[in-house]
Design a protein around this motif. Structure first.
Motif, PDB file in Angstrom:
ATOM      1  N   ASN A  56       0.789  -1.233   0.000  1.00  0.00           N
ATOM      2  CA  ASN A  56       0.000   0.000   0.000  1.00  0.00           C
ATOM      3  C   ASN A  56       0.820   1.282   0.000  1.00  0.00           C
ATOM      4  O   ASN A  56       0.274   2.347  -0.255  1.00  0.00           O
ATOM      5  N   GLY A  57       2.087   1.206   0.322  1.00  0.00           N
ATOM      6  CA  GLY A  57       2.876   2.419   0.494  1.00  0.00           C
ATOM      7  C   GLY A  57       3.675   2.787  -0.740  1.00  0.00           C
ATOM      8  O   GLY A  57       3.637   2.122  -1.775  1.00  0.00           O
ATOM      9  N   ASP A  58       4.374   3.880  -0.600  1.00  0.00           N
ATOM     10  CA  ASP A  58       5.265   4.348  -1.663  1.00  0.00           C
ATOM     11  C   ASP A  58       6.637   3.731  -1.392  1.00  0.00           C
ATOM     12  O   ASP A  58       7.353   4.144  -0.486  1.00  0.00           O
ATOM     13  N   VAL A  59       6.997   2.756  -2.207  1.00  0.00           N
ATOM     14  CA  VAL A  59       8.222   1.989  -1.974  1.00  0.00           C
ATOM     15  C   VAL A  59       9.475   2.758  -2.366  1.00  0.00           C
ATOM     16  O   VAL A  59      10.573   2.229  -2.255  1.00  0.00           O
ATOM     17  N   THR A  60       9.341   4.000  -2.772  1.00  0.00           N
ATOM     18  CA  THR A  60      10.518   4.782  -3.157  1.00  0.00           C
ATOM     19  C   THR A  60      11.152   5.498  -1.970  1.00  0.00           C
ATOM     20  O   THR A  60      12.222   6.082  -2.117  1.00  0.00           O
ATOM     21  N   TYR A  61      10.535   5.473  -0.797  1.00  0.00           N
ATOM     22  CA  TYR A  61      11.092   6.139   0.374  1.00  0.00           C
ATOM     23  C   TYR A  61      12.234   5.307   0.962  1.00  0.00           C
ATOM     24  O   TYR A  61      12.030   4.214   1.487  1.00  0.00           O
ATOM     25  N   ALA A  62      13.415   5.863   0.898  1.00  0.00           N
ATOM     26  CA  ALA A  62      14.596   5.156   1.397  1.00  0.00           C
ATOM     27  C   ALA A  62      14.577   5.044   2.921  1.00  0.00           C
ATOM     28  O   ALA A  62      15.032   4.040   3.472  1.00  0.00           O
ATOM     29  N   PHE A  63      14.029   6.060   3.580  1.00  0.00           N
ATOM     30  CA  PHE A  63      13.994   6.026   5.044  1.00  0.00           C
ATOM     31  C   PHE A  63      13.089   4.908   5.565  1.00  0.00           C
ATOM     32  O   PHE A  63      13.360   4.328   6.612  1.00  0.00           O
ATOM     33  N   GLU A  64      12.032   4.587   4.859  1.00  0.00           N
ATOM     34  CA  GLU A  64      11.163   3.483   5.262  1.00  0.00           C
ATOM     35  C   GLU A  64      11.915   2.156   5.157  1.00  0.00           C
ATOM     36  O   GLU A  64      11.819   1.316   6.050  1.00  0.00           O
ATOM     37  N   TRP A  65      12.664   1.985   4.083  1.00  0.00           N
ATOM     38  CA  TRP A  65      13.454   0.759   3.920  1.00  0.00           C
ATOM     39  C   TRP A  65      14.525   0.664   5.015  1.00  0.00           C
ATOM     40  O   TRP A  65      14.772  -0.407   5.558  1.00  0.00           O
ATOM     41  N   LEU A  66      15.130   1.806   5.318  1.00  0.00           N
ATOM     42  CA  LEU A  66      16.142   1.838   6.370  1.00  0.00           C
ATOM     43  C   LEU A  66      15.530   1.488   7.724  1.00  0.00           C
ATOM     44  O   LEU A  66      16.120   0.759   8.519  1.00  0.00           O
ATOM     45  N   LYS A  67      14.325   1.984   7.980  1.00  0.00           N
ATOM     46  CA  LYS A  67      13.623   1.680   9.228  1.00  0.00           C
ATOM     47  C   LYS A  67      13.399   0.175   9.371  1.00  0.00           C
ATOM     48  O   LYS A  67      13.679  -0.404  10.427  1.00  0.00           O
TER      49      LYS A  67
END
Length: 178
Positions: A56-67
Motif C-alpha cells: 500500500n505504500g510508496d516503496v521509493t522512500y529510502a527512510f522506510e526501507w532503512l527503518k
C-alpha cells in the motif's frame, strides 16, 4: 630394551578446564525468555508492517526501507544475544583464569588475583574476593551441590587462595549486631 626418553621428560599435563553452569533464578529466566518472545513478536510485527508497506505504500522512500532494516537487525541481534546468554552462561576455571561467560561476553580474572573464597551456608551463597583495594568480589551463582567441587578446584589451582565459611547461626548473629 630402552625406555622412551620422551615419557621420562614429559612435562605435567595441563589441567583440564572445569565448567560450572550459571544458575538463573526463576524471575531472571522468565525475563530472558519473555525478552526472546518479544524479539520474535517484534520480528513478526516488522514483517507485517513491511508487507503492508510494500502493498500500500510508496516503496521509493529510502527512510522506510532503512527503518525496516534497522528493526530487523535489532530484533535479530537481541534474539541471538539472549539465546547465547541462555545457552552459554557459565563459569570456566582454566589453569590460570576464572572466566565468567554470559553468551558472547567473557570476563576473565587471573587466579592469582583471587584472595579469598567465602561460603555463606545460611544464605546458600558463594563469594569470591579479589586482591583489589576495598575487597571487591563477586557472587558465584551455581548449584549449591557444586560449591564444594568449585572451591576444591579453585584452591587446587592456586593454593594461596583462602577459604572460609559462616554458618546460618553466625550470619543471623551478624545481622542482629548490625
Amino acid at each position: 630394551m630402552k625406555e622412551s626418553s620422551a615419557s621420562n621428560n614429559a612435562p605435567d599435563a595441563p589441567t583440564p578446564e572445569r565448567r560450572y553452569r550459571y544458575r538463573f533464578s526463576a524471575p531472571v529466566l522468565a525475563l530472558l525468555i519473555a525478552a526472546l518472545v518479544l524479539c520474535g513478536v517484534g520480528f513478526a510485527l516488522t514483517t507485517w508492517q513491511l508487507t503492508d508497506f510494500i502493498g500500500n505504500g510508496d516503496v521509493t522512500y529510502a527512510f522506510e526501507w532503512l527503518k525496516f532494516a534497522i528493526l530487523y537487525l535489532v530484533c535479530l541481534f537481541l534474539a541471538v544475544f539472549l539465546a547465547a546468554a541462555l545457552i552459554r552462561a557459565e563459569y570456566v576455571l582454566t589453569e590460570r583464569e576464572l572466566c565468567v561467560r554470559f553468551g558472547f561476553v567473557c570476563i576473565r580474572r587471573q587466579l592469582s588475583e583471587i584472595r579469598h573464597v567465602h561460603l555463606f551456608k545460611g544464605a546458600g551463597k558463594l563469594a569470591v574476593y579479589f586482591d583489589e583495594a576495598g575487597g571487591k568480589g563477586m557472587a558465584v551463582v551455581i548449584r549449591e551441590s557444586q560449591y564444594g567441587d568449585f572451591i576444591k578446584t579453585l584452591i587446587g589451582r592456586n593454593e594461596r587462595i583462602e577459604f572460609s565459611f559462616t554458618t546460618a547461626e553466625e550470619e543471623e548473629e551478624f545481622k542482629r549486631k548490625k
